[in-house]
Design a protein around this motif. Structure first.
Motif, PDB file in Angstrom:
ATOM      1  N   LEU A  13      37.873  -8.278  -4.279  1.00 10.10           N
ATOM      2  CA  LEU A  13      38.101  -9.582  -4.868  1.00 10.10           C
ATOM      3  C   LEU A  13      37.134 -10.544  -4.200  1.00 10.10           C
ATOM      4  CD1 LEU A  13      39.607 -11.590  -6.649  1.00 10.10           C
ATOM      5  CD2 LEU A  13      41.347 -11.781  -4.860  1.00 10.10           C
ATOM      6  N   SER A  14      36.067 -10.885  -4.906  1.00  3.44           N
ATOM      7  CA  SER A  14      35.002 -11.719  -4.351  1.00  3.44           C
ATOM      8  C   SER A  14      34.428 -11.046  -3.109  1.00  3.44           C
ATOM      9  CB  SER A  14      35.533 -13.118  -4.052  1.00  3.44           C
ATOM     10  OG  SER A  14      34.467 -13.997  -3.735  1.00  3.44           O
ATOM     11  N   ALA A 124      45.530  -7.793   3.541  1.00  2.00           N
ATOM     12  CA  ALA A 124      44.711  -8.244   2.415  1.00  2.00           C
ATOM     13  C   ALA A 124      45.291  -7.752   1.088  1.00  2.00           C
ATOM     14  CB  ALA A 124      43.278  -7.754   2.587  1.00  2.00           C
ATOM     15  N   PHE A 125      45.852  -6.535   1.093  1.00  2.00           N
ATOM     16  CA  PHE A 125      46.459  -5.967  -0.108  1.00  2.00           C
ATOM     17  C   PHE A 125      47.629  -6.836  -0.570  1.00  2.00           C
ATOM     18  CE2 PHE A 125      49.387  -3.196  -2.394  1.00  2.00           C
ATOM     19  CZ  PHE A 125      48.552  -2.466  -3.219  1.00  2.00           C
ATOM     20  N   ARG A 126      48.475  -7.268   0.358  1.00  2.00           N
ATOM     21  CA  ARG A 126      49.631  -8.100   0.007  1.00  2.00           C
ATOM     22  C   ARG A 126      49.193  -9.442  -0.567  1.00  2.00           C
ATOM     23  NH1 ARG A 126      52.126  -5.807   4.751  1.00  2.00           N
ATOM     24  NH2 ARG A 126      51.204  -7.466   6.014  1.00  2.00           N
ATOM     25  N   VAL A 127      48.125 -10.004  -0.009  1.00  2.00           N
ATOM     26  CA  VAL A 127      47.633 -11.288  -0.508  1.00  2.00           C
ATOM     27  C   VAL A 127      47.226 -11.180  -1.977  1.00  2.00           C
ATOM     28  CG1 VAL A 127      45.798 -13.003  -0.315  1.00  2.00           C
ATOM     29  CG2 VAL A 127      46.891 -12.127   1.758  1.00  2.00           C
ATOM     30  N   VAL A 128      46.455 -10.135  -2.321  1.00  2.00           N
ATOM     31  CA  VAL A 128      46.039  -9.941  -3.710  1.00  2.00           C
ATOM     32  C   VAL A 128      47.244  -9.680  -4.598  1.00  2.00           C
ATOM     33  CG1 VAL A 128      44.701  -8.470  -5.272  1.00  2.00           C
ATOM     34  CG2 VAL A 128      43.749  -9.110  -3.053  1.00  2.00           C
ATOM     35  N   ARG A 129      48.165  -8.833  -4.161  1.00  2.00           N
ATOM     36  CA  ARG A 129      49.371  -8.513  -4.941  1.00  2.00           C
ATOM     37  C   ARG A 129      50.194  -9.764  -5.221  1.00  2.00           C
ATOM     38  NH1 ARG A 129      53.643  -5.946  -1.327  1.00  2.00           N
ATOM     39  NH2 ARG A 129      53.765  -8.170  -0.804  1.00  2.00           N
ATOM     40  N   ASP A 130      50.463 -10.556  -4.177  1.00  2.00           N
ATOM     41  CA  ASP A 130      51.320 -11.734  -4.338  1.00  2.00           C
ATOM     42  C   ASP A 130      50.628 -12.846  -5.129  1.00  2.00           C
ATOM     43  OD1 ASP A 130      53.152 -10.309  -2.919  1.00  2.00           O
ATOM     44  OD2 ASP A 130      52.929 -11.440  -1.050  1.00  2.00           O
ATOM     45  N   ALA A 131      49.306 -12.952  -4.987  1.00  2.00           N
ATOM     46  CA  ALA A 131      48.575 -13.954  -5.758  1.00  2.00           C
ATOM     47  C   ALA A 131      48.622 -13.622  -7.247  1.00  2.00           C
ATOM     48  CB  ALA A 131      47.134 -14.039  -5.269  1.00  2.00           C
ATOM     49  N   GLY A 133      51.016 -11.869  -8.690  1.00  2.00           N
ATOM     50  CA  GLY A 133      52.394 -12.074  -9.116  1.00  2.00           C
ATOM     51  C   GLY A 133      52.729 -13.535  -9.316  1.00  2.00           C
ATOM     52  N   GLN A 134      52.272 -14.386  -8.404  1.00  2.00           N
ATOM     53  CA  GLN A 134      52.557 -15.813  -8.498  1.00  2.00           C
ATOM     54  C   GLN A 134      51.898 -16.450  -9.713  1.00  2.00           C
ATOM     55  OE1 GLN A 134      52.253 -18.115  -4.793  1.00  2.00           O
ATOM     56  NE2 GLN A 134      51.108 -19.644  -5.927  1.00  2.00           N
ATOM     57  N   SER A 135      50.701 -16.007 -10.029  1.00  2.00           N
ATOM     58  CA  SER A 135      49.974 -16.568 -11.176  1.00  2.00           C
ATOM     59  C   SER A 135      50.303 -15.861 -12.485  1.00  2.00           C
ATOM     60  CB  SER A 135      48.474 -16.487 -10.921  1.00  2.00           C
ATOM     61  OG  SER A 135      48.058 -15.130 -10.763  1.00  2.00           O
ATOM     62  N   ARG A 136      51.061 -14.741 -12.401  1.00  2.00           N
ATOM     63  CA  ARG A 136      51.391 -13.913 -13.562  1.00  2.00           C
ATOM     64  C   ARG A 136      50.131 -13.490 -14.311  1.00  2.00           C
ATOM     65  NH1 ARG A 136      56.413 -13.290 -14.727  1.00  2.00           N
ATOM     66  NH2 ARG A 136      55.995 -12.750 -16.897  1.00  2.00           N
ATOM     67  N   LYS A 137      49.146 -13.058 -13.534  1.00  2.00           N
ATOM     68  CA  LYS A 137      47.873 -12.626 -14.088  1.00  2.00           C
ATOM     69  C   LYS A 137      47.649 -11.143 -13.847  1.00  2.00           C
ATOM     70  CE  LYS A 137      46.454 -16.905 -15.052  1.00  2.00           C
ATOM     71  NZ  LYS A 137      46.269 -17.410 -16.422  1.00  2.00           N
ATOM     72  N   ALA A 138      46.765 -10.574 -14.656  1.00  2.00           N
ATOM     73  CA  ALA A 138      46.270  -9.207 -14.439  1.00  2.00           C
ATOM     74  C   ALA A 138      44.778  -9.304 -14.169  1.00  2.00           C
ATOM     75  CB  ALA A 138      46.536  -8.326 -15.652  1.00  2.00           C
ATOM     76  N   GLY A 139      44.301  -8.548 -13.183  1.00  2.00           N
ATOM     77  CA  GLY A 139      42.880  -8.532 -12.882  1.00  2.00           C
ATOM     78  C   GLY A 139      42.176  -7.442 -13.668  1.00  2.00           C
ATOM     79  N   LEU A 140      41.030  -7.766 -14.246  1.00  2.00           N
ATOM     80  CA  LEU A 140      40.264  -6.801 -15.026  1.00  2.00           C
ATOM     81  C   LEU A 140      39.031  -6.354 -14.252  1.00  2.00           C
ATOM     82  CD1 LEU A 140      40.272  -8.443 -18.590  1.00  2.00           C
ATOM     83  CD2 LEU A 140      41.889  -6.797 -17.634  1.00  2.00           C
ATOM     84  N   GLY A 141      38.696  -5.081 -14.369  1.00  4.70           N
ATOM     85  CA  GLY A 141      37.512  -4.535 -13.727  1.00  4.70           C
ATOM     86  C   GLY A 141      37.165  -3.202 -14.341  1.00  4.70           C
ATOM     87  N   GLN A 142      36.223  -2.488 -13.723  1.00  4.04           N
ATOM     88  CA  GLN A 142      35.817  -1.166 -14.195  1.00  4.04           C
ATOM     89  C   GLN A 142      35.782  -0.189 -13.036  1.00  4.04           C
ATOM     90  OE1 GLN A 142      32.334  -2.872 -16.486  1.00  4.04           O
ATOM     91  NE2 GLN A 142      32.908  -1.225 -17.903  1.00  4.04           N
ATOM     92  N   LEU A 143      36.099   1.063 -13.370  1.00  7.25           N
ATOM     93  CA  LEU A 143      36.219   2.106 -12.354  1.00  7.25           C
ATOM     94  C   LEU A 143      35.687   3.414 -12.930  1.00  7.25           C
ATOM     95  CD1 LEU A 143      39.313   2.807 -10.152  1.00  7.25           C
ATOM     96  CD2 LEU A 143      38.489   4.593 -11.670  1.00  7.25           C
ATOM     97  N   ALA A 144      34.785   4.077 -12.208  1.00 10.80           N
ATOM     98  CA  ALA A 144      34.219   5.350 -12.657  1.00 10.80           C
ATOM     99  C   ALA A 144      35.044   6.501 -12.096  1.00 10.80           C
ATOM    100  CB  ALA A 144      32.766   5.476 -12.218  1.00 10.80           C
ATOM    101  N   MET A 145      35.513   7.385 -12.980  1.00 13.39           N
ATOM    102  CA  MET A 145      36.382   8.481 -12.566  1.00 13.39           C
ATOM    103  C   MET A 145      36.351   9.573 -13.619  1.00 13.39           C
ATOM    104  SD  MET A 145      40.518   8.271 -11.881  1.00 13.39           S
ATOM    105  CE  MET A 145      40.795   7.658 -13.554  1.00 13.39           C
ATOM    106  N   ARG A 146      36.237  10.814 -13.182  1.00 13.45           N
ATOM    107  CA  ARG A 146      36.314  11.977 -14.074  1.00 13.45           C
ATOM    108  C   ARG A 146      35.334  11.899 -15.239  1.00 13.45           C
ATOM    109  NH1 ARG A 146      42.954  12.391 -14.154  1.00 13.45           N
ATOM    110  NH2 ARG A 146      43.193  13.239 -12.045  1.00 13.45           N
TER     111      ARG A 146
END
Length: 281
Positions: A13-14, A124-131, A133-146
């Motif tokens: 995240l940034s 740091a994981f809790r900060v991202v999770r709670d942020a 949840g508080q904003s009721r947002k979903a983060g979008l990104g891309q991930l290479a797998m399989r």
């Protein structure tokens, strides 16, 4: 047996990078599966990779082919694919945020759990999770797998994060070929009112545990009976009444009967009498 992560990397995240592990959120071992058996010998049927006119071939001789025209392929060595460097193989960066309800359900593909790799990553994981949840947002990104790069959405789930792979826009079929012949005429108000009452009567908090895979249970019972040498005939009950006859002639009657069966007629009658009392007053 410990569950293995299907992906390991950094959740970014940034300027903040968090070591995370990703696990499948669904349990495939609970689903019913069959093996194909050669009846005369009782042995499992195996599949071999064969070439017409040549027969079975070694795995080392198999390359990947991309079809450019009918029966014409561009051959690609496995090493050439491995040399493709994508940052998303090891890093999932959240580059955009949207309201959780903004993503149409048709785009969701498969769910995974995201967890920090160790205690050092938890803060740091809790900060991202709670942020999120508080904003009721979903983060979008891309991930290479399989062998492919996935579009993903990340949102809170309990004390961790839920990652859901999403379909790309070009993977979603347009609705026109399937819905274009359906009239845009609105439903009749009286029918709509009764149907809405029926929906309201049957509305309850979501509880997946209230639903059971009756087909899987019936298969397990059949297997148990056959393994004990008993013949079994299993009938799967639907659990709900269905109108009898070939056709439901009167839609209003069917809806009202369904409402009565669910106890909705009393509620509708009481509300009607209450409204009449108010008018007379």
């Amino acid at each position: 047996m410990a569950v293995r992560p299907v992906w390991k990397g950094q959740l970014r995240l940034s300027l903040v990078s968090i070591p995370v592990e990703m696990y499948s959120a669904t349990n495939r071992s609970s689903t019913i599966s069959f093996r194909q058996i050669h009846k005369p010998s009782g042995k499992p049927v195996r599949y071999e990779k064969v070439v017409p006119g040549i027969g079975p071939v070694d795995a080392d001789d198999i390359w990947k082919g991309y079809e450019v025209e009918s029966d014409e392929y561009v051959l690609i060595e496995p090493e050439e694919i491995d040399r493709i460097k994508l940052e998303t193989k090891k890093t999932l960066e959240l580059i955009q945020f949207v309201d959780i309800t903004e993503i149409p359900p048709i785009y969701f593909d498969k769910p995974y759990f995201l967890a920090p790799t160790d205690e050092l990553a938890e803060d740091a994981f809790r900060v991202v999770r709670d942020a999120l949840g508080q904003s009721r947002k979903a983060g979008l990104g891309q991930l290479a797998m399989r062998g492919r790069e996935h579009l993903v959405a990340v949102r809170p789930c309990g004390s961790g994060l839920l990652l859901e792979t999403l379909h790309y826009e070009e993977e979603i079929r347009k609705t026109d070929p399937f819905f274009s012949s359906i009239s845009k005429k609105k439903a009749e108000k009286e029918l709509l009112a009764v149907a809405a009452d029926l929906i309201e009567k049957k509305t309850a908090p979501f509880d997946a545990g209230a639903f059971k895979d009756r087909y899987a249970d019936a298969i397990r019972k059949l297997v148990a009976d056959k393994s004990k040498g008993r013949k079994s005939r299993v009938a799967v009950e639907s659990g709900s009444s269905r109108p009898k006859g070939d056709n439901v002639v009167d839609l209003m009657s069917a809806l009202k009967k369904s409402l009565e069966d669910s106890g909705g007629s009393k509620k509708r009658a009481s509300s009607s009498s209450s409204s009449r009392r108010k008018k007379s007053a």
